[in-house]
Enzyme design. Structure first.
Site, PDB file in Angstrom:
ATOM      1  N   GLU A 139      -1.215  -1.126  -4.941  1.00 55.10           N
ATOM      2  CA  GLU A 139      -2.463  -0.391  -5.155  1.00 55.10           C
ATOM      3  C   GLU A 139      -2.296   0.608  -6.295  1.00 55.10           C
ATOM      4  O   GLU A 139      -1.325   1.364  -6.335  1.00 55.10           O
ATOM      5  CB  GLU A 139      -2.880   0.345  -3.883  1.00 55.10           C
ATOM      6  CG  GLU A 139      -4.208   1.089  -4.038  1.00 55.10           C
ATOM      7  CD  GLU A 139      -4.663   1.730  -2.742  1.00 55.10           C
ATOM      8  OE1 GLU A 139      -5.219   1.016  -1.892  1.00 55.10           O
ATOM      9  OE2 GLU A 139      -4.451   2.947  -2.579  1.00 55.10           O
TER      10      GLU A 139
ATOM     11  N   ASP B 290      -2.731   1.075   7.014  1.00 53.68           N
ATOM     12  CA  ASP B 290      -1.901   0.829   5.829  1.00 53.68           C
ATOM     13  C   ASP B 290      -1.429  -0.625   5.788  1.00 53.68           C
ATOM     14  O   ASP B 290      -1.312  -1.218   4.713  1.00 53.68           O
ATOM     15  CB  ASP B 290      -0.681   1.761   5.833  1.00 53.68           C
ATOM     16  CG  ASP B 290      -1.063   3.202   6.073  1.00 53.68           C
ATOM     17  OD1 ASP B 290      -1.241   3.936   5.091  1.00 53.68           O
ATOM     18  OD2 ASP B 290      -1.202   3.581   7.256  1.00 53.68           O
TER      19      ASP B 290
ATOM     20  N   ASP C  13       0.877  -1.169   0.000  1.00 50.75           N
ATOM     21  CA  ASP C  13       0.000   0.000   0.000  1.00 50.75           C
ATOM     22  C   ASP C  13       0.917   1.222   0.000  1.00 50.75           C
ATOM     23  O   ASP C  13       1.415   1.631   1.047  1.00 50.75           O
ATOM     24  CB  ASP C  13      -0.893  -0.010   1.240  1.00 50.75           C
ATOM     25  CG  ASP C  13      -1.859   1.161   1.268  1.00 50.75           C
ATOM     26  OD1 ASP C  13      -2.390   1.507   0.198  1.00 50.75           O
ATOM     27  OD2 ASP C  13      -2.069   1.729   2.354  1.00 50.75           O
TER      28      ASP C  13
END
EC number: 3.1.21.10
Length: 204
Positions: free
Chosen positions: A68, A141, A7
């Site tokens: 991501e 996260d 992430d």
């Protein structure tokens, strides 16, 4: 299949490793966050992110990396930092020849919770349940990184089949293309449109 989910972020870059296959129980191998100081120079922060990701790659040897996909946001400064961290993550994987997959936030949420509009609390709760953890990983996260890895494990088989089908379609289409290498082009029929013939001293 062992996947490192990332992430991306400059201040906190979530990382998580999940192992398993679609349709079977999944196992968390590790989870954490690579942190950098907001007071440091941008170049130094990117180097810190790179070193942190490299350490995870060295320690866990994933077969795939899931990152991501970055979308534009109202806060340009934030999205720029996220995009830069994402590029570093992809570079680290590419340098080792590890396949990289990009997943949108809505794809990850839908894969893990069944809803593309789930909030972070719902994602964390489902990650905890799917990986049989005692509590949701902190900060968010870290949970998002695990969700990315889970998403890729579940979506990869379908994506691979789709890519194979597209490749097969392109190959078969190329072999049937008129005039392609080794393939004779269409022959013209006398008198057909685009041809001429002579009749008694004049051209028809």
């Amino acid at each position: 299949m062992r996947v490192l989910g990332i992430d991306p972020g400059l201040t906190r870059c979530g990382v998580g490793v999940v192992e398993g296959v679609a349709g079977r129980p999944l196992t968390m191998i590790g989870v954490g966050v690579v942190r950098t100081s907001s007071d440091a120079e941008l170049g130094d922060r990117l180097v810190a992110v790179e070193r942190g990701i490299e350490q995870w790659l060295d320690e866990h040897s994933p077969g795939y990396v899931a990152v991501e996909r970055v979308f534009a946001q109202h806060n340009v400064r934030t999205v720029m930092g996220t995009a830069q961290a994402s590029a570093v993550a992809m570079l680290c994987a590419a340098r080792r020849g590890i396949p990289v997959a990009l997943h949108t936030p809505s794809e990850v949420k839908a894969a893990v919770t069944g809803s593309g509009r789930a909030d972070k609390a719902q994602v964390g709760a489902m990650v905890t349940r799917l990986l049989r953890l005692d509590a949701p990983p902190k900060p968010a996260d870290a949970a998002d990184a695990l969700a990315l890895a889970i998403c890729h494990i579940w979506r990869a088989p379908a994506q691979n089949r789709l890519q194979q089908a597209v490749a097969a379609h392109r190959t078969s289409g190329a072999s049937r293309t008129p005039g392609a290498a080794g393939t004779p082009g269409p022959s013209r029929t006398p008198g057909a449109p685009g041809t001429s013939r002579t009749l008694k001293g004049r051209t028809a």
